[in-house]
Write a protein that holds these residues in place. Structure first.
Motif, mmCIF file in Angstrom:
data_model
loop_
_atom_site.group_PDB
_atom_site.id
_atom_site.type_symbol
_atom_site.label_atom_id
_atom_site.label_comp_id
_atom_site.label_asym_id
_atom_site.label_seq_id
_atom_site.Cartn_x
_atom_site.Cartn_y
_atom_site.Cartn_z
ATOM 1 N N LEU A 57 59.977 17.479 9.668
ATOM 2 C CA LEU A 57 61.355 17.515 9.197
ATOM 3 C C LEU A 57 62.190 16.658 10.129
ATOM 4 O O LEU A 57 62.009 16.687 11.347
ATOM 5 C CB LEU A 57 61.898 18.947 9.213
ATOM 6 C CG LEU A 57 61.197 19.950 8.319
ATOM 7 C CD1 LEU A 57 61.833 21.326 8.487
ATOM 8 C CD2 LEU A 57 61.268 19.523 6.871
ATOM 9 N N VAL A 116 61.737 27.433 12.947
ATOM 10 C CA VAL A 116 62.188 26.933 11.647
ATOM 11 C C VAL A 116 61.804 27.951 10.585
ATOM 12 O O VAL A 116 60.649 28.365 10.512
ATOM 13 C CB VAL A 116 61.561 25.568 11.322
ATOM 14 C CG1 VAL A 116 62.021 25.066 9.968
ATOM 15 C CG2 VAL A 116 61.885 24.561 12.410
ATOM 16 N N ALA A 149 66.650 23.650 5.942
ATOM 17 C CA ALA A 149 65.838 24.496 6.806
ATOM 18 C C ALA A 149 66.779 25.304 7.692
ATOM 19 O O ALA A 149 67.853 24.827 8.077
ATOM 20 C CB ALA A 149 64.910 23.645 7.670
ATOM 21 N N ILE A 167 57.166 22.061 3.772
ATOM 22 C CA ILE A 167 57.806 20.873 4.343
ATOM 23 C C ILE A 167 57.960 19.795 3.277
ATOM 24 O O ILE A 167 58.986 19.124 3.204
ATOM 25 C CB ILE A 167 57.021 20.354 5.567
ATOM 26 C CG1 ILE A 167 57.248 21.271 6.765
ATOM 27 C CG2 ILE A 167 57.430 18.927 5.917
ATOM 28 C CD1 ILE A 167 56.439 20.916 7.986
ATOM 29 N N MET A 192 61.835 28.588 6.490
ATOM 30 C CA MET A 192 61.991 27.963 5.178
ATOM 31 C C MET A 192 62.192 29.074 4.161
ATOM 32 O O MET A 192 61.514 30.088 4.201
ATOM 33 C CB MET A 192 60.745 27.142 4.836
ATOM 34 C CG MET A 192 60.361 26.121 5.903
ATOM 35 S SD MET A 192 61.639 24.946 6.327
ATOM 36 C CE MET A 192 61.660 23.967 4.868
ATOM 37 N N ALA A 249 61.064 20.595 1.221
ATOM 38 C CA ALA A 249 62.245 21.031 1.961
ATOM 39 C C ALA A 249 63.457 20.136 1.715
ATOM 40 O O ALA A 249 63.341 18.917 1.628
ATOM 41 C CB ALA A 249 61.943 21.060 3.452
#
Length: 170
Positions: free
Chosen positions: A44, A66, A23, A17, A68, A20
């Motif tokens: 996020l 989510v 995403a 996170i 990543m 990021a």
């Protein structure tokens, strides 16, 4: 582990996170959509709506998945998220929207105008908070996640590309 804000996260999720920028978000089992995001306090933040990116179903969702990915496109982690929408006019909007607008690349106009446009156009500002353990290896799909080709009205194969000069063959 769960912190004082009700976030349920792991060190891996916390680390991805922090770094990021994009995403992949899936709502209600639908296809994952790549979304630009800003990071704030271990969550996020995603803006979507008219004039911004399309995030089908995210504005009204309460949960999402989510994913990543790393620099080369490989999946790092997939985690469940609690989705909460931040409404214009509230105290949270007044603090969160300018921070997200300041991080928005290629924004048209100053931050204040961008935040005003988001509120006037009905854009959705959503916060994605980790809400559980990431999916482990056995819970992840083993096959390809590629979408099948979409139907198209094209009836002919594409023409060969134009060549500026003649190619000699020996």
């Amino acid at each position: 582990m769960t912190d004082e804000d009700g976030r349920s996260s792991t060190p891996l999720v916390d680390e991805v996170i922090k770094k990021a920028a994009v995403a992949w978000v899936s709502v209600s089992g639908g296809p994952a959509v790549a979304l630009w995001c800003a990071t704030l306090e271990g969550t996020l933040v995603v803006i979507s709506g008219p004039g911004e990116q399309a995030a089908p179903g995210l504005a009204d969702a309460t949960q999402a998945q989510v994913t990543m990915r790393g620099d080369h496109g490989g999946r790092i982690v997939t985690w469940p998220a609690r989705v909460s929408r931040v409404r214009p006019g509230g105290a949270e909007w007044e603090t969160l929207a300018p921070l997200v607008a300041a991080k928005r690349l290629n924004a048209s106009g100053p931050t204040v105008e961008l935040v005003r446009r988001w509120a006037d156009d009905g854009c959705a500002l959503n916060r994605l908070t980790p809400a559980g353990e990431p999916l482990s290896g056995e819970a992840l799909p083993t096959g390809s996640l590629a979408e099948p080709p979409r139907e198209t009205p094209a009836v002919r194969a594409a023409r060969r590309p134009f060549r500026l000069h003649r190619v000699r063959r020996r």
